[in-house]
Write an enzyme that holds these catalytic residues in place. Structure first.
Site, PDB file in Angstrom:
ATOM      1  N   GLY A   1     -20.538  -8.330 -17.762  1.00  0.00           N
ATOM      2  CA  GLY A   1     -19.944  -8.796 -18.825  1.00  0.00           C
ATOM      3  C   GLY A   1     -20.246  -7.685 -20.166  1.00  0.00           C
TER       4      GLY A   1
ATOM      5  N   CYS B   1      10.786  -8.356 -12.766  1.00  0.00           N
ATOM      6  CA  CYS B   1      11.758  -9.529 -13.255  1.00  0.00           C
ATOM      7  C   CYS B   1      11.127 -10.506 -13.842  1.00  0.00           C
ATOM      8  CB  CYS B   1      12.582  -9.827 -12.235  1.00  0.00           C
ATOM      9  SG  CYS B   1      13.633  -8.800 -11.256  1.00  0.00           S
TER      10      CYS B   1
END
Ligand code: LLP
Length: 421
Positions: free
Chosen positions: A244, A348
């Protein structure tokens, strides 16, 4: 366009280099999109973190989910790191990279029976369980196999890691780990199971954490729990604080390993435990770039500029998924004015972009760009959507470089489908 500050990706005579290798040369030799990694970045980052905690009995387990290329895993393994694997697939990769299962942690919020069996049969160092039901399942499988399962329990410390909600994992409301309210009772219950050896406590409160406070708060809570469990006569060995550690993508203020250590070492010193770390992003993010070519530029009637590049959400999903910032800079410096543009890919989807409303040097067709900080959660989150072939990956070491994965071919796209026609 300002330059991203890095000692591993620098300009020489207006050309961007990875260590001593020209990115222009690599982009011409291997075409784009192309991931390029700096081996010495990986090495230096690992050493920096490792040395910061030299006064503590500890071990780093590289979180291979951040970059699971075999050569990257091997680089860390050779430095003495273990490997954190999150699935049978990551286990397979680590094994192929030459990692001994004894040096692996098996993680995951929803491990299948197959994955648990694999971990036990091959002998991973520890399996990290995330629910009481899972420990029962591990116990049953271990009994069936006639082995004792080394199990750590992931506790959810209920602290706010103050990061993107999609990558925050340590709040009680998140799916991860066991609620800290039930944790002690769960340890007591699990200690009674015949084929379970409880080895430690595990936590992971989230990713891209740039403040020390959440870590300190969580570690203090978990240290209290660790001591309480020990004093109940349950002999634990490991205290795993997960990964983290945040890194610099743009202008965040982060903390250094030294600062991290200064805060946490005094807490660790109170524990009779080996401290485990599972960093991913810290070790890899700023060690990689994604090279791309400008295909087209256009301006709409509202005056908005688009730069269409040949990389997309299929190679770097982070901007689309988390609105993440990735610095973009030219591979060869361009002496032009700046303009504001959306840098978009060929996929797309309206959500397919690398940068929005970004102030960059005015570029044109054929210019080559480097998308920075792409060494973590880049290639690993890539996809074949829109029939795109995953890019090649190159590992640079000083003035040497090698292909560590080739660009996918059209055959990869169809896998075994043809034989089912
Ligand atoms: N350990 C566990 C149990 C984890 O779940 C993770 C990351 C790590 C270690 C490594 O965390 P790191 O040191 O890399 O922050 N795709 C997202 C990040 C997801 C992280 C998932 N777990 C992104 O691109 O930001």
């Amino acid at each position: 366009m300002t330059n991203f500050k890095s000692n591993y990706f620098t300009y020489k005579d207006n050309n961007l280099y990875c260590e001593k290798v020209s990115l222009l040369k690599l982009s011409e030799e291997f075409a784009t999109p192309l991931f390029v990694y700096s081996k010495n970045f990986f090495i230096d980052r690992y050493k920096e973190l490792n040395e910061a905690f030299s006064s503590v009995n500890h071990k780093i387990y590289f979180a291979s989910k951040s970059n699971f290329n075999l050569s990257v895993i091997k680089t860390f393994y050779e430095l003495g790191s273990g490997v954190d694997v999150n699935s049978a697939g990551e286990f397979y990769r680590a094994l192929k990279a030459g990692v001994n299962p004894k040096d692996m942690l098996l993680t995951g919020v929803g491990k299948t029976d197959e994955e648990i069996r694999l971990g036990l049969e091959k002998g991973v160092m520890v399996i990290k369980a995330e629910s009481l039901e899972e420990v029962y399942v591990i116990n049953n499988i271990a009994t069936e196999l006639g082995v004792t399962a080394p199990v750590a329990i992931r506790v959810n410390p209920d602290v706010d890691a103050e990061t993107h909600p999609y990558i925050s994992t340590g709040l009680a409301e998140n799916k991860f780990g066991i609620d800290s309210v039930y944790a002690y009772d769960m340890f007591v219950e699990c200690s009674k199971l015949s084929n379970i050896e409880l080895t430690g406590i595990d936590m992971h409160i989230g990713s891209q954490i740039t403040k020390l406070e959440p870590f300190v708060e969580a570690v203090i809570k978990m240290a209290e729990l660790y001591k309480k469990i020990q004093s109940a006569g349950i002999k634990l060995k490991h205290f795993d604080i997960g990964g983290g550690i945040g890194v610099l993508y743009n202008n965040e203020s982060t903390f250094t390993p030294k600062e991290f250590s200064e805060k946490l070492t005094p807490i660790f010193m109170q524990l009779d435990a080996k401290i485990l770390f599972e960093p991913g992003r810290f070790l890899t993010a700023n060690g990689g770039v994604l090279l791309t070519d400008v295909l087209y530029t256009k301006t709409n009637s509202l005056g908005k500029n688009f730069v269409v590049v040949n990389s997309a959400m299929t190679e770097l999903l982070r901007p689309s998924l988390y609105k993440s910032y990735h610095h973009i800079q030219p591979i060869t410096k361009i002496d032009n004015e700046n303009f504001k543009a959306d840098v978009v890919g060929p996929v797309c989807e309206t959500g397919d972009y690398i940068a929005k409303e970004r102030e960059i040097t005015m570029v044109s067709r054929g210019d080559k760009l480097a998308i920075m900080s792409a060494g973590a959660y880049g290639m690993v989150m890539s996809s074949n959507y829109n029939g795109r072939r995953r890019p090649a990956e190159i590992l640079v070491d000083g003035s040497e470089y090698k292909v560590i994965r080739n660009r996918e071919t059209f055959e990869h796209l169809v896998f075994d489908e043809e034989k089912h026609l």
